[in-house]
Motif scaffolding. Sequence first.
Motif, PDB file in Angstrom:
ATOM      1  N   ARG A 237      69.387 -10.014-160.633  1.00  0.00           N
ATOM      2  CA  ARG A 237      70.528  -9.432-159.950  1.00  0.00           C
ATOM      3  C   ARG A 237      70.375  -9.652-158.436  1.00  0.00           C
ATOM      4  O   ARG A 237      69.283  -9.519-157.890  1.00  0.00           O
TER       5      ARG A 237
ATOM      6  N   SER B 264      71.700  -5.456-153.753  1.00  0.00           N
ATOM      7  CA  SER B 264      72.859  -4.560-153.776  1.00  0.00           C
ATOM      8  C   SER B 264      72.401  -3.175-153.374  1.00  0.00           C
ATOM      9  O   SER B 264      71.226  -2.952-153.050  1.00  0.00           O
ATOM     10  N   THR B 265      73.341  -2.238-153.369  1.00  0.00           N
ATOM     11  CA  THR B 265      72.975  -0.863-153.032  1.00  0.00           C
ATOM     12  C   THR B 265      72.091  -0.231-154.100  1.00  0.00           C
ATOM     13  O   THR B 265      71.347   0.709-153.823  1.00  0.00           O
ATOM     14  N   THR B 266      72.155  -0.747-155.316  1.00  0.00           N
ATOM     15  CA  THR B 266      71.291  -0.244-156.393  1.00  0.00           C
ATOM     16  C   THR B 266      69.920  -0.903-156.351  1.00  0.00           C
ATOM     17  O   THR B 266      68.893  -0.233-156.457  1.00  0.00           O
ATOM     18  N   TYR B 267      69.914  -2.210-156.209  1.00  0.00           N
ATOM     19  CA  TYR B 267      68.665  -2.979-156.115  1.00  0.00           C
ATOM     20  C   TYR B 267      68.658  -3.678-154.755  1.00  0.00           C
ATOM     21  O   TYR B 267      69.278  -4.722-154.582  1.00  0.00           O
ATOM     22  N   TRP B 268      67.958  -3.107-153.803  1.00  0.00           N
ATOM     23  CA  TRP B 268      68.031  -3.570-152.422  1.00  0.00           C
ATOM     24  C   TRP B 268      67.553  -5.010-152.254  1.00  0.00           C
ATOM     25  O   TRP B 268      68.052  -5.737-151.407  1.00  0.00           O
TER      26      TRP B 268
ATOM     27  N   GLY C  87      67.206  -7.009-155.132  1.00  0.00           N
ATOM     28  CA  GLY C  87      67.525  -7.645-156.398  1.00  0.00           C
ATOM     29  C   GLY C  87      66.492  -7.328-157.466  1.00  0.00           C
ATOM     30  O   GLY C  87      65.647  -6.427-157.310  1.00  0.00           O
TER      31      GLY C  87
END
Length: 296
Positions: A69, A72-76, A78
């Motif tokens: 991934r 992102s805001t969930t996985y800074w 990836g």
Amino acid sequence: MTEIAETSPDVADDAGNDSFLRDGIRIFCRNRMAMAGLIMVGCLVFVALFVSFISPHDPYRVALNEQFRPPSTTYWLGTDNFGRDLLTRILYGARISLVVGIVPSFISLMIGAVLGVVSGYYGGRVDFIIMRLADMMIAFPSLLLAMVVMYTLGANLFNIFIALSLVGWAGVARVVRAQTLAVKEKEFIEAARANGTKKVAIMVGHIFPNVVPTLIVLFSLSIPDAIMWESSLSFLGVGVQPPEASWGLLVAKGKEYLFSAPLVAIMPGVAILITVLAFNFVGDGLRDALDPYMKD
């Protein structure tokens, strides 16, 4: 008046020690790179201790539907090839790096300090045997020797402690021996001998305290070396084993996806770079602060 004359040398010694400590702290604090390194090391220690509270993700959770991934805001940073949060894996890797950096460095420091003091003080055959053994250890490539130990004993964290302790003591012993040779000719050592003080007491009570500043510097500079060696061993597959989150292991696994998911390999390498630089900055600052020849 007599009482004042008797106590004044002790007072002078305490004042001298306090002055040396104050001067060392002042010199260290004036070194901007050393202070920056200290802040980075402090942040690393904080992260290593409290990462389980800081990160919301499980470093060992496998989610194949979330492979690679993007950040992102969930996985800074990836995710990796198993869908695990990359930042969390890197933060947990700080624990292993700190433990591997500190424990073997301390063990090798103590071994080298004891052998160095004994070699320098006794001299003769004892000095010859210890120094030739140290020469053999130094002549043998450190990483290759560590690999031999790991292949022989098996790849796990405890054996990394053994391997890195074996490869690190020789350099410390040579430095401590050189300082012991200089200190043992001082007047206060001669006075201790004249008073009938035993050799062990002289080495422990008089010589060893004089090499402590050097040992502190050597310790701070040996930590990044240990971190690099552990990362190298893990990268080569003979260090920390999956699913543990070692920085070297993360780089080794991530290099297969260097072009498709470069962050998986690059970010653990960046963590190694920052950590090694931070400890080197601190070590250089301590050297400038504690070495009297480096002071203005």
